[in-house]
Design a protein around this motif. Structure first.
Motif, PDB file in Angstrom:
ATOM      1  N   ASN A 275       0.808  -1.223   0.000  1.00 40.49           N
ATOM      2  CA  ASN A 275       0.000   0.000   0.000  1.00 40.49           C
ATOM      3  C   ASN A 275       0.841   1.273   0.000  1.00 40.49           C
ATOM      4  OD1 ASN A 275       0.797  -0.688   2.617  1.00 40.49           O
ATOM      5  ND2 ASN A 275      -0.908   0.382   3.575  1.00 40.49           N
ATOM      6  N   ARG A 276       2.157   1.155  -0.127  1.00 37.23           N
ATOM      7  CA  ARG A 276       3.006   2.340  -0.274  1.00 37.23           C
ATOM      8  C   ARG A 276       3.218   2.709  -1.743  1.00 37.23           C
ATOM      9  NH1 ARG A 276       4.869   4.574   4.094  1.00 37.23           N
ATOM     10  NH2 ARG A 276       4.988   3.396   6.038  1.00 37.23           N
ATOM     11  N   ALA A 277       2.816   1.828  -2.664  1.00 40.02           N
ATOM     12  CA  ALA A 277       2.946   2.123  -4.091  1.00 40.02           C
ATOM     13  C   ALA A 277       1.719   2.889  -4.572  1.00 40.02           C
ATOM     14  CB  ALA A 277       3.116   0.838  -4.889  1.00 40.02           C
ATOM     15  N   THR A 278       1.888   3.624  -5.657  1.00 44.18           N
ATOM     16  CA  THR A 278       0.778   4.390  -6.232  1.00 44.18           C
ATOM     17  C   THR A 278      -0.239   3.438  -6.860  1.00 44.18           C
ATOM     18  OG1 THR A 278       1.923   4.609  -8.343  1.00 44.18           O
ATOM     19  CG2 THR A 278       2.296   6.337  -6.700  1.00 44.18           C
ATOM     20  N   PRO A 279      -1.485   3.886  -7.027  1.00 47.20           N
ATOM     21  CA  PRO A 279      -2.504   3.034  -7.661  1.00 47.20           C
ATOM     22  C   PRO A 279      -2.077   2.516  -9.037  1.00 47.20           C
ATOM     23  CG  PRO A 279      -3.549   4.913  -6.629  1.00 47.20           C
ATOM     24  CD  PRO A 279      -2.066   5.139  -6.512  1.00 47.20           C
ATOM     25  N   ARG A 280      -1.329   3.320  -9.782  1.00 51.26           N
ATOM     26  CA  ARG A 280      -0.880   2.883 -11.112  1.00 51.26           C
ATOM     27  C   ARG A 280       0.007   1.651 -11.010  1.00 51.26           C
ATOM     28  NH1 ARG A 280       3.137   6.276 -15.102  1.00 51.26           N
ATOM     29  NH2 ARG A 280       3.056   4.844 -16.881  1.00 51.26           N
ATOM     30  N   THR A 281       0.913   1.635 -10.039  1.00 48.31           N
ATOM     31  CA  THR A 281       1.795   0.483  -9.864  1.00 48.31           C
ATOM     32  C   THR A 281       1.039  -0.691  -9.270  1.00 48.31           C
ATOM     33  OG1 THR A 281       3.673   1.970  -9.554  1.00 48.31           O
ATOM     34  CG2 THR A 281       3.948  -0.296  -8.827  1.00 48.31           C
ATOM     35  N   GLN A 282       0.120  -0.410  -8.340  1.00 42.67           N
ATOM     36  CA  GLN A 282      -0.688  -1.488  -7.769  1.00 42.67           C
ATOM     37  C   GLN A 282      -1.482  -2.206  -8.855  1.00 42.67           C
ATOM     38  OE1 GLN A 282      -3.147   0.223  -4.737  1.00 42.67           O
ATOM     39  NE2 GLN A 282      -1.454   0.734  -3.380  1.00 42.67           N
ATOM     40  N   SER A 283      -2.008  -1.428  -9.818  1.00 45.64           N
ATOM     41  CA  SER A 283      -2.816  -2.032 -10.874  1.00 45.64           C
ATOM     42  C   SER A 283      -1.984  -2.910 -11.798  1.00 45.64           C
ATOM     43  CB  SER A 283      -3.517  -0.938 -11.687  1.00 45.64           C
ATOM     44  OG  SER A 283      -2.572  -0.145 -12.381  1.00 45.64           O
ATOM     45  N   ALA A 284      -0.669  -2.688 -11.843  1.00 48.43           N
ATOM     46  CA  ALA A 284       0.192  -3.522 -12.682  1.00 48.43           C
ATOM     47  C   ALA A 284       0.221  -4.960 -12.177  1.00 48.43           C
ATOM     48  CB  ALA A 284       1.609  -2.950 -12.712  1.00 48.43           C
ATOM     49  N   LEU A 285      -0.135  -5.130 -10.901  1.00 51.13           N
ATOM     50  CA  LEU A 285      -0.181  -6.482 -10.335  1.00 51.13           C
ATOM     51  C   LEU A 285      -1.448  -7.236 -10.719  1.00 51.13           C
ATOM     52  CD1 LEU A 285       1.096  -6.252  -6.640  1.00 51.13           C
ATOM     53  CD2 LEU A 285       2.042  -7.653  -8.455  1.00 51.13           C
ATOM     54  N   LEU A 286      -2.497  -6.523 -11.140  1.00 55.06           N
ATOM     55  CA  LEU A 286      -3.801  -7.152 -11.327  1.00 55.06           C
ATOM     56  C   LEU A 286      -3.767  -8.300 -12.323  1.00 55.06           C
ATOM     57  CD1 LEU A 286      -6.297  -4.148 -11.263  1.00 55.06           C
ATOM     58  CD2 LEU A 286      -6.048  -5.972  -9.596  1.00 55.06           C
ATOM     59  N   GLU A 287      -3.233  -8.044 -13.523  1.00 54.87           N
ATOM     60  CA  GLU A 287      -3.193  -9.084 -14.544  1.00 54.87           C
ATOM     61  C   GLU A 287      -2.331 -10.249 -14.093  1.00 54.87           C
ATOM     62  OE1 GLU A 287      -2.160  -9.760 -19.296  1.00 54.87           O
ATOM     63  OE2 GLU A 287      -1.433  -7.986 -18.264  1.00 54.87           O
ATOM     64  N   ALA A 288      -1.192  -9.918 -13.464  1.00 51.85           N
ATOM     65  CA  ALA A 288      -0.291 -10.971 -13.010  1.00 51.85           C
ATOM     66  C   ALA A 288      -0.973 -11.866 -11.975  1.00 51.85           C
ATOM     67  CB  ALA A 288       0.984 -10.358 -12.428  1.00 51.85           C
ATOM     68  N   MET A 289      -1.704 -11.256 -11.037  1.00 53.07           N
ATOM     69  CA  MET A 289      -2.331 -12.032  -9.980  1.00 53.07           C
ATOM     70  C   MET A 289      -3.523 -12.833 -10.472  1.00 53.07           C
ATOM     71  SD  MET A 289      -2.124  -9.260  -6.866  1.00 53.07           S
ATOM     72  CE  MET A 289      -3.083 -10.283  -5.759  1.00 53.07           C
ATOM     73  N   SER A 290      -4.301 -12.268 -11.386  1.00 57.57           N
ATOM     74  CA  SER A 290      -5.522 -12.955 -11.822  1.00 57.57           C
ATOM     75  C   SER A 290      -5.273 -13.953 -12.939  1.00 57.57           C
ATOM     76  CB  SER A 290      -6.569 -11.935 -12.263  1.00 57.57           C
ATOM     77  OG  SER A 290      -6.080 -11.146 -13.334  1.00 57.57           O
ATOM     78  N   ASP A 291      -4.348 -13.644 -13.846  1.00 63.63           N
ATOM     79  CA  ASP A 291      -4.141 -14.489 -15.023  1.00 63.63           C
ATOM     80  C   ASP A 291      -2.778 -15.170 -15.075  1.00 63.63           C
ATOM     81  OD1 ASP A 291      -6.637 -13.669 -15.899  1.00 63.63           O
ATOM     82  OD2 ASP A 291      -5.808 -11.945 -16.987  1.00 63.63           O
ATOM     83  N   GLN A 292      -1.920 -14.890 -14.079  1.00 63.98           N
ATOM     84  CA  GLN A 292      -0.562 -15.436 -14.050  1.00 63.98           C
ATOM     85  C   GLN A 292       0.182 -15.134 -15.348  1.00 63.98           C
ATOM     86  OE1 GLN A 292      -0.220 -19.499 -12.745  1.00 63.98           O
ATOM     87  NE2 GLN A 292      -1.571 -19.213 -10.997  1.00 63.98           N
TER      88      GLN A 292
END
Length: 283
Positions: free
Chosen positions: A80-97
């Motif tokens: 939660n110290r990263a900006t929303p833009r960087t946090q969103s970069a994790l979304l595809e990786a976490m959901s679709d590997q």
């Protein structure tokens, strides 16, 4: 272990200094998998996470340099110290590997597990995780303060060094994948599937809840109970598996009345306890 075998991701949320990062490192070191730690900061960019293409002058071509997300076990420290833009970069990786860059899709794992840590309060320089990303975490766990005897043991054990550094792997990547396959074969009686659906419906109609559990939440609880049963030495799920995991799997996905973004929603856990007490358990 439930999150690992259920092919999900884990969010460790608690106050600073209680061992969130240490626990994540201990799990990672116990698995003979590629492990990367990412320290999230406000100036971390998405390219710092997934990598970038660099021009290679000798060949006249762009060469992809993978970022730290290309690992089997990823520790996202203080996410939660990263900006929303960087946090969103994790979304595809976490959901679709997988991650997409420069028109190409690059796969991650298997296995692929994100162990994220965060502080539950509004400290300076933090950005609350959006609901869409919270929903990507299979489970959210707290560590809590240790009791006096355990805290004394911690002081003594850390006197001469860091015990986690001495840990040796006990599972290889292929064994983890094999166990994940066995989890999917764990039997869930239709009555237990209906029990999970009853819990989901109850979160959506409860007067104190403004956003109930999603279908993804139901799938997460279903898979988590299978993993919990396997870890308990059973090839079938029982109601107690559902009861024990409903809080860690569902609480962080609910929004209750009066919730303020960036603060911990303790009301959600109380609502779930009430729902579990009122929902009939299959025989």
């Amino acid at each position: 272990m439930v999150a690992l075998l259920a092919e999900g991701h884990l969010l460790l949320e608690d106050v600073p200094g209680v061992g969130k990062t240490l626990l994540a490192k201990a799990l990672a070191r116990s698995l003979d998998c590629v492990f990367h730690r990412i320290q999230f900061t406000p100036d971390l960019l998405p390219s710092d996470l997934i990598g970038t293409s660099i021009y290679h002058q000798a060949t006249g071509k762009f060469v992809f340099q993978p970022g730290p997300i290309f690992a089997q076990i990823v520790l996202a420290d203080e996410i939660n110290r990263a900006t929303p833009r960087t946090q969103s970069a994790l979304l595809e990786a976490m959901s679709d590997q997988q991650v997409s860059l420069d028109g190409q899709t690059r796969h991650l794992g298997p296995p692929f597990l994100v162990l994220a840590t965060q502080n539950p309060f509004e400290f300076e320089g933090t950005y609350p995780l959006p609901e869409s990303q919270l929903d990507r975490f299979l489970m959210r766990l707290e560590i809590g303060y240790p009791d006096r005897a355990a805290e004394r043991d911690i002081l003594v054990q850390h006197r001469t060094g860091e015990p986690v550094e001495q840990l040796q792997p006990v599972l290889e990547a292929k064994e983890v994948v094999a166990l994940q396959t066995r989890v999917r074969q764990t039997r869930v009686d239709p009555s237990l599937a209906d029990y999970i659906l009853d819990l989901l419906d109850a979160t959506r109609t409860h007067p104190d809840v403004t956003l109930g559990a999603s279908t993804r939440a139901g799938l997460a609880l279903y898979r988590a109970t299978q993993a919990h049963a396997l870890l308990d030495g059973r090839d079938y799920v029982v109601p107690d598996d559902v009861k024990q995991l409903a809080g860690p799997v569902l609480a962080h996905r609910l929004l209750t009345r009066g919730y303020r973004q960036g603060s911990r929603d303790d009301t959600a856990e109380a609502v779930l306890k009430e729902i579990l007490a009122q929902t009939p358990v299959p025989a």
